[in-house]
Design an enzyme around this catalytic site. Structure first.
Site, short mmCIF file in Angstrom:
data_model
loop_
_atom_site.label_atom_id
_atom_site.label_comp_id
_atom_site.label_asym_id
_atom_site.label_seq_id
_atom_site.Cartn_x
_atom_site.Cartn_y
_atom_site.Cartn_z
N HIS A 310 16.11 57.72 -23.97
CA HIS A 310 17.31 57.48 -24.59
C HIS A 310 18.23 56.82 -23.40
O HIS A 310 19.23 55.87 -23.72
CB HIS A 310 17.80 58.74 -25.08
N GLU A 550 1.43 37.91 -36.31
CA GLU A 550 1.21 39.07 -35.30
C GLU A 550 -0.18 39.68 -35.11
O GLU A 550 -0.63 40.54 -34.41
CB GLU A 550 2.31 40.22 -35.50
N ASP A 574 3.17 43.00 -31.38
CA ASP A 574 1.86 43.25 -31.90
C ASP A 574 0.81 42.27 -31.78
O ASP A 574 -0.37 42.66 -31.34
CB ASP A 574 2.07 43.35 -33.50
N CYS A 621 10.01 36.72 -32.57
CA CYS A 621 10.75 37.95 -32.83
C CYS A 621 10.41 39.16 -32.05
O CYS A 621 11.15 40.39 -32.31
CB CYS A 621 11.09 38.29 -34.26
C1 PEP Z 1 6.29 42.36 -33.27
O1 PEP Z 1 5.36 42.96 -33.49
O2 PEP Z 1 6.70 41.77 -32.40
C2 PEP Z 1 7.28 42.69 -34.08
C3 PEP Z 1 8.76 42.09 -33.90
O3 PEP Z 1 7.42 43.57 -35.01
P1 PEP Z 1 7.49 45.23 -34.66
O4 PEP Z 1 7.88 45.53 -33.17
O5 PEP Z 1 8.51 45.81 -35.65
O6 PEP Z 1 5.91 45.87 -35.11
MG MG Z 2 4.91 43.91 -35.40
#
Ligand code: PEP
Ligand code: MG
Length: 685
Positions: A310, A550, A574, A621
């Site tokens: 945190h 992913e 992922d 992302c």
């Molecule tokens: C990812 O896997 O990069 C992603 C953006 O999804 P999450 O981190 O929510 O699994």
């Molecule tokens: Mg993911």
């Protein structure tokens, strides 16, 4: 009275999160709830009482429910226990990480290393290392954070007045906790705000309060009684054999101290010298971090904790350079010792120079000025577009997880939302959110983003994100199990409700839909068919449907998906985990599970090529999008959109604006030919 024996099957036992879920569920009924375990008895509506039982995985408990609604209360609580509070029921190691309040949701933390600030080149001695928690350079005298001693007010002679003072202090502490919670949510770390909910639960615990009131009635001051009772419960919890349960003692103490300080008229503010300091601490509680005077603390070194603790998350959002897991040598320094904290080196390690030479100091000062000026310029220009020097535009959008995040993202210069993690509506709740609840949340987010595109990801539950009210199967490898779209297609009602809510909200902004964890083309067909059917049913306008890349199979098959989807968004967290077969939450693999591994980059390149051939765009992302070392490579590979945390938007845009697309392409080409992630990280443009 209804009574029965039950086995606690979730591997972490009744630690803070399950205990809170149990207590929240029990409080919904008027019947009294008691839990018996190992000769002791706890009030099922008191979190502290439940924690003190120290119920571990496999333990048998007796549940006694007494009152007019005892049958329904017993059934609801039995279901919660039998479902393991939504946690994994078998694999201890994975579940311990998954169930903890501090569950990590991303791979490595974003390393915002500015390529223009060079690592210090003067040879430096007395260097100690740590892990970068928040980027930047700090030069200054150290100040060791000591435990504040609270002066306990004496008994006033009036029991009623003391009890009244306690109630007031609890109310005020509650207000402070709500503020701290909101601060975390605004900083884009809504998942972690749960820590303050747990503190709220502790200070309003009915058993705890009644015990303190009884003590006060024996002519003790509110402060003395409160301290005695909270210390006693913290000590009882600390002695539990399960380390995860024992660690909750710190929460009781941190929450308890807040009330104590208010009772004693002391502020929980940290008294700092009248000059900027680098704070040294063994550990920092979330409440310590939240009250730090930003004008005086220019850097933080914490001996314990990791980059996802945190305190680290808050340091990042406050923009204070910070190093965690720092060498213990640091804590032997006398107050006032001048040091250099350098958290700008590429990669994850930062350094602290304990005894800098004048030359090292001069160099660090220059580097620091460059870094600060750069950050300031980036923030000022955060609302400008990210266009390279040779005219190539990259969209920079935000990853968000709540309505508050959306508001913060818009202010921070986001050109839209590249990933709305909808799990916030489903987690830490004992019932599934209704279509109306979801509709309202999506509508509010779309309105907050004022007609900029908002990519709403359908529920990605399972793996590291369990929920209590779904009959999630027992899985040995949850990350390879029924997660994301697999789970939703097996429970079409959940997906249907969510898609209906999104389609209804779509008229309030520019909504797009994204499917997580697509591994197979049949999954895509099934979701698309459901969406088309619902569009007809609701007479709703068409909404763009894209997929996350992913799972490696989706990247490999990108040319098959590309003609059909509206877009791809690469989830590098992922994708890295699955390509390298390294658990994204594994602490000792954190520095190896690097999204800049050439194997990951090759799959990104393949995805972009397939998408562009079909005239579709590609976003990133995952956390790699805010790693400034990765940025030119991603742009060079042809990624069209970067979706990052709000705090990173200004710097990401500024870095894009300094690039030549041609240089980025050449760099990406060299990266694809590297043998290891470390080799890629050595490349310069
Ligand atoms: C990812 O896997 O990069 C992603 C953006 O999804 P999450 O981190 O929510 O699994
Ligand atoms: Mg993911």
């Amino acid at each position: 009275m209804k009574q029965g024996n039950l086995i606690i099957q979730n591997v972490t036992g009744l630690h803070a999160r399950p205990a809170r879920l149990f207590v929240d569920a029990a409080k919904k009924f008027t019947a009294s709830v008691q839990i018996k375990h190992a000769g002791r008895i706890a009030n099922g509506k008191s979190m502290i009482s439940m924690l003190t039982l120290g119920v571990e995985c496999g333990a048998e408990i007796t549940m006694l429910v007494d009152g007019s609604d005892e049958v329904s209360a017993y059934a609801a609580l039995e279901k919660l226990i039998q479902e393991g509070f939504g946690e994994t029921l078998v694999n201890k190691n994975i579940a311990v990480q998954n169930g903890a309040i501090t569950a990590v949701t991303s791979a490595a933390p974003a390393v915002l290393a500015p390529p223009t600030v060079m690592p210090l080149s003067t040879p430096v001695f007395h260097l100690v290392e740590g892990v970068i928690a928040a980027p930047g350079i700090a030069i200054g005298g150290v100040f060791k954070l000591q435990e504040t001693t609270v002066v306990l007010a004496a008994f006033s002679g009036d029991v009623d007045a003391e009890q009244h003072a306690l109630r007031n202090a609890i109310l005020q502490a509650g207000d402070q906790l709500t503020q701290l919670r909101n601060q975390l949510i605004i900083s884009g770390v809504s998942n972690d705000a749960a820590i303050f909910d747990a503190h709220q639960e502790i200070i309003t615990d009915p058993d705890l309060i009644s015990e303190v009131m009884t003590q006060i009635a024996t002519q003790q001051s509110a402060a003395t009684a409160w301290k005695w009772v909270t210390d006693k419960h913290a000590a009882a919890v600390r002695q539990l054999s399960d380390p995860l349960l024992a660690a909750r003692a710190a929460d009781i103490q941190d929450a308890g101290k807040r009330v104590l300080m208010l009772l004693s008229g002391q502020s929980k503010n940290i008294d700092l010298p009248d000059m900027p300091v680098i704070l040294l601490a063994k550990e920092l509680s979330p409440s310590d971090m939240a009250v730090i005077d930003r004008n005086k603390v220019i850097g933080i070194c914490i001996a314990e904790g990791g980059p996802t603790a945190h305190a680290s998350i808050l340091a990042r959002s406050l923009g204070i350079p910070a190093i965690v897991s720092a060498d213990a040598k640091l804590h032997t320094l006398p107050n006032g010792t001048r040091i250099i904290l350098n958290a700008t080196a590429p990669g994850l390690s930062g350094t602290v120079d304990l005894c800098p030479t004048p030359a090292a100091l001069a160099e660090a000062e220059a580097a620091q000025q460059a870094w600060q000026a750069r950050r300031q310029r980036a923030t000022q220009a955060a609302h400008m577009s990210a266009t390279t020097l040779d005219g190539h535009r990259v969209e920079v959008v935000a990853n968000i997880g709540s309505v508050a995040d959306a508001k913060a993202a818009f202010v921070a210069g986001a050109e839209g939302v590249g990933l709305l993690r909808t799990e916030f509506l489903f987690m830490d709740s004992t019932v599934a959110p209704s279509e109306q609840t979801q509709f309202e949340a999506y509508r509010d987010i779309l309105q907050a983003m004022a007609d900029t595109p908002v990519i709403i990801r359908t529920l990605d539950i399972g793996g590291d994100k369990p929920v209590t009210y779904l009959d999630m199967p027992v899985e040995k490898n949850p990350f390879l199990g029924e997660r994301g779209i697999r789970l939703c297609l097996n429970r079409p009602d959940i997906l249907r409700t969510q898609l209906r809510a999104i389609l209804r909200a779509a008229e309030f902004g520019c909504a797009q839909i994204m499917i997580p964890m697509i591994a197979d083309f049949a999954e895509w067909r099934a979701v698309r068919a459901m969406l088309t059917e619902l569009q007809t049913e609701l007479n709703a306008p068409a909404v763009a449907l894209g997929i996350m890349i992913e799972v490696p199979s989706a990247a490999v098959m990108a040319d098959i998906f590309a003609p059909e989807v509206a877009f791809f968004s690469i989830g590098t967290n992922d994708l890295t985990q699955y390509v390298l077969a390294m658990d994204r939450q594994h602490p000792s693999l954190a520095s190896k599970a690097d999204g800049l591994h050439p194997a990951v980059l090759r799959l990104i390149a393949q995805t972009v090529e397939a998408a562009h051939k079909a005239g579709k765009w590609v976003g990133v992302c995952g956390e790699l999008g805010s790693d400034l070392q990765a940025l030119p490579i991603l742009v060079g590979l042809g990624v069209d959109e970067l979706s990052v945390n709000s705090a990173a938007i200004g710097l990401v845009k500024a870095n894009v604006r300094e690039l030549h697309l041609s240089d980025a392409k050449a760099l990406a080409h060299r990266a694809l030919a590297c043998a290891t992630a470390a080799d890629v990280r050595k490349l310069t443009i």
